[in-house]
Design a protein around this motif. Structure first.
Motif, PDB file in Angstrom:
ATOM      1  N   ALA A   1     -48.680  18.673 107.310  1.00 23.17           N
ATOM      2  CA  ALA A   1     -49.877  17.824 107.288  1.00 23.17           C
ATOM      3  C   ALA A   1     -50.789  18.217 106.139  1.00 23.17           C
ATOM      4  O   ALA A   1     -51.336  17.357 105.429  1.00 23.17           O
ATOM      5  N   ASP A   2     -50.970  19.516 105.944  1.00 26.82           N
ATOM      6  CA  ASP A   2     -51.830  19.989 104.843  1.00 26.82           C
ATOM      7  C   ASP A   2     -51.294  19.526 103.495  1.00 26.82           C
ATOM      8  O   ASP A   2     -52.070  19.178 102.590  1.00 26.82           O
ATOM      9  N   ASN A   3     -49.970  19.523 103.347  1.00 26.15           N
ATOM     10  CA  ASN A   3     -49.355  19.080 102.097  1.00 26.15           C
ATOM     11  C   ASN A   3     -49.683  17.613 101.826  1.00 26.15           C
ATOM     12  O   ASN A   3     -50.056  17.232 100.708  1.00 26.15           O
ATOM     13  N   PHE A   4     -49.578  16.795 102.854  1.00 22.98           N
ATOM     14  CA  PHE A   4     -49.861  15.368 102.687  1.00 22.98           C
ATOM     15  C   PHE A   4     -51.343  15.127 102.402  1.00 22.98           C
ATOM     16  O   PHE A   4     -51.709  14.358 101.506  1.00 22.98           O
ATOM     17  N   ILE A   5     -52.208  15.789 103.155  1.00 22.23           N
ATOM     18  CA  ILE A   5     -53.650  15.601 102.993  1.00 22.23           C
ATOM     19  C   ILE A   5     -54.102  15.995 101.591  1.00 22.23           C
ATOM     20  O   ILE A   5     -54.980  15.365 101.002  1.00 22.23           O
ATOM     21  N   ALA A   6     -53.486  17.029 101.033  1.00 26.54           N
ATOM     22  CA  ALA A   6     -53.826  17.453  99.671  1.00 26.54           C
ATOM     23  C   ALA A   6     -53.444  16.410  98.635  1.00 26.54           C
ATOM     24  O   ALA A   6     -54.032  16.348  97.553  1.00 26.54           O
ATOM     25  N   ALA A   7     -52.472  15.564  98.952  1.00 25.21           N
ATOM     26  CA  ALA A   7     -51.981  14.575  97.987  1.00 25.21           C
ATOM     27  C   ALA A   7     -52.648  13.216  98.121  1.00 25.21           C
ATOM     28  O   ALA A   7     -52.695  12.456  97.152  1.00 25.21           O
ATOM     29  N   VAL A   8     -53.155  12.899  99.327  1.00 20.78           N
ATOM     30  CA  VAL A   8     -53.665  11.554  99.598  1.00 20.78           C
ATOM     31  C   VAL A   8     -55.014  11.646 100.295  1.00 20.78           C
ATOM     32  O   VAL A   8     -55.102  12.136 101.426  1.00 20.78           O
ATOM     33  N   SER A   9     -56.067  11.170  99.643  1.00 22.08           N
ATOM     34  CA  SER A   9     -57.394  11.218 100.268  1.00 22.08           C
ATOM     35  C   SER A   9     -57.601  10.036 101.207  1.00 22.08           C
ATOM     36  O   SER A   9     -56.866   9.044 101.165  1.00 22.08           O
ATOM     37  N   ARG A  10     -58.604  10.138 102.058  1.00 18.35           N
ATOM     38  CA  ARG A  10     -58.855   9.112 103.069  1.00 18.35           C
ATOM     39  C   ARG A  10     -59.080   7.730 102.473  1.00 18.35           C
ATOM     40  O   ARG A  10     -58.606   6.722 103.001  1.00 18.35           O
ATOM     41  N   ASP A  11     -59.848   7.669 101.395  1.00 17.84           N
ATOM     42  CA  ASP A  11     -60.269   6.376 100.863  1.00 17.84           C
ATOM     43  C   ASP A  11     -59.240   5.744  99.919  1.00 17.84           C
ATOM     44  O   ASP A  11     -59.495   4.692  99.339  1.00 17.84           O
ATOM     45  N   GLU A  12     -58.063   6.349  99.780  1.00 19.03           N
ATOM     46  CA  GLU A  12     -57.050   5.803  98.878  1.00 19.03           C
ATOM     47  C   GLU A  12     -56.074   4.862  99.579  1.00 19.03           C
ATOM     48  O   GLU A  12     -55.299   4.183  98.907  1.00 19.03           O
ATOM     49  N   ILE A  13     -56.082   4.831 100.893  1.00 20.40           N
ATOM     50  CA  ILE A  13     -55.099   4.022 101.607  1.00 20.40           C
ATOM     51  C   ILE A  13     -55.804   3.026 102.528  1.00 20.40           C
ATOM     52  O   ILE A  13     -56.840   3.320 103.107  1.00 20.40           O
TER      53      ILE A  13
END
Length: 257
Positions: free
Chosen positions: A110-122
């Motif tokens: 989960a940490d890996n994904f969160i580091a790559a994709v911010s909340r406001d990008e999707i």
């Protein structure tokens, strides 16, 4: 060889050939999609599609896209940053997906994904792609092993993004790991031979042999998907104003308690 033995052998061979023909037909057949029933059409992409012209995809009636972001606890797709940035300049609604690993902790994935994709990008919920890889089809992890990793992964993503993640999976993996313990999560199901009408799905990947224009990667094909609903349903479910209102309501309820 006597007549009876010849008849038995011919029968066996004939049956085997019929079975092989049926199997071959099943493998190469394509799922038929009723576009009047499922008018909202989209794709999923990764680094394999290379440099993508997002405006050109939009011109081909692509309404949504799932962009590969990460794998396991340490891998980031080379194109995720470019794809998210360029897709933002179109009307295509996007999400990003994480390829699930049976071999590392859910929290670090989960940490890996969160580091790559911010909340406001999707625009849509994040996705966890759970399928067999390597020798996992032959040596299947137990349900308990898979759940011990998948549960904290989903929980951490939901806490960060404020919405239940979508689970992408194949039919065998769905019935082994998802159906029982994770049926309350939105489902994106892969079924390239027939419509998956015996389950409640949100998105359906109906082809992994699609061909559009607007990408130049090593992979000539692109995965094709549909949304289970009308265009109005899609806009209502995934409009940012609706998500903001829902999040505000949740925050208000939490503050009241």
């Amino acid at each position: 060889m006597n007549t009876l033995k010849r008849k038995i052998l011919c029968s066996i061979v004939g049956t085997s050939l019929l079975a092989a023909t049926a199997l071959s037909s099943m493998v190469v057949s394509k799922a038929e999609v009723n576009r009047n029933k499922y008018p909202v059409f989209g794709v999923d992409v990764s680094n394999y599609q290379g440099d993508i012209n997002w405006q050109e995809l939009e011109a081909q009636n692509v309404s949504f896209a799932f962009i590969k972001a990460t794998e396991g606890s340490g891998h980031t797709d080379e194109s995720v940053r470019r794809n998210l940035d360029r897709a933002a300049g179109t009307g295509i609604k996007v999400s990003a997906y994480h390829f699930f690993s049976f071999d590392s902790a859910g929290e670090t994935q989960a940490d890996n994904f969160i580091a790559a994709v911010s909340r406001d990008e999707i625009d849509m919920p994040p996705v966890v792609d759970i399928e067999y890889y390597g020798d996992k089809r032959k040596n299947k992890p137990s349900q308990a092993e898979a759940e011990s990793i998948l549960r904290p992964l989903l929980s951490r993503l939901e806490a960060y993004y404020g919405v239940k993640p979508i689970i992408y999976t194949t039919l065998p993996v769905y019935f082994r790991y998802v159906k029982g313990s994770f049926s309350d999560y939105p489902l994106w199901i892969r079924s390239v031979t027939f419509e998956p009408d015996l389950m409640d799905w949100k998105f359906w990947q109906y082809s992994d042999k699609g061909t559009l224009t607007g990408y130049d990667g090593d992979e000539e094909h692109i995965d094709l998907n549909v949304y289970n609903g009308s265009e109005e349903d899609f806009e209502r479910e995934f409009s940012k104003s609706t998500k903001k209102a829902d999040n505000t309501a949740v925050s208000t309820r939490k503050a009241a308690t």
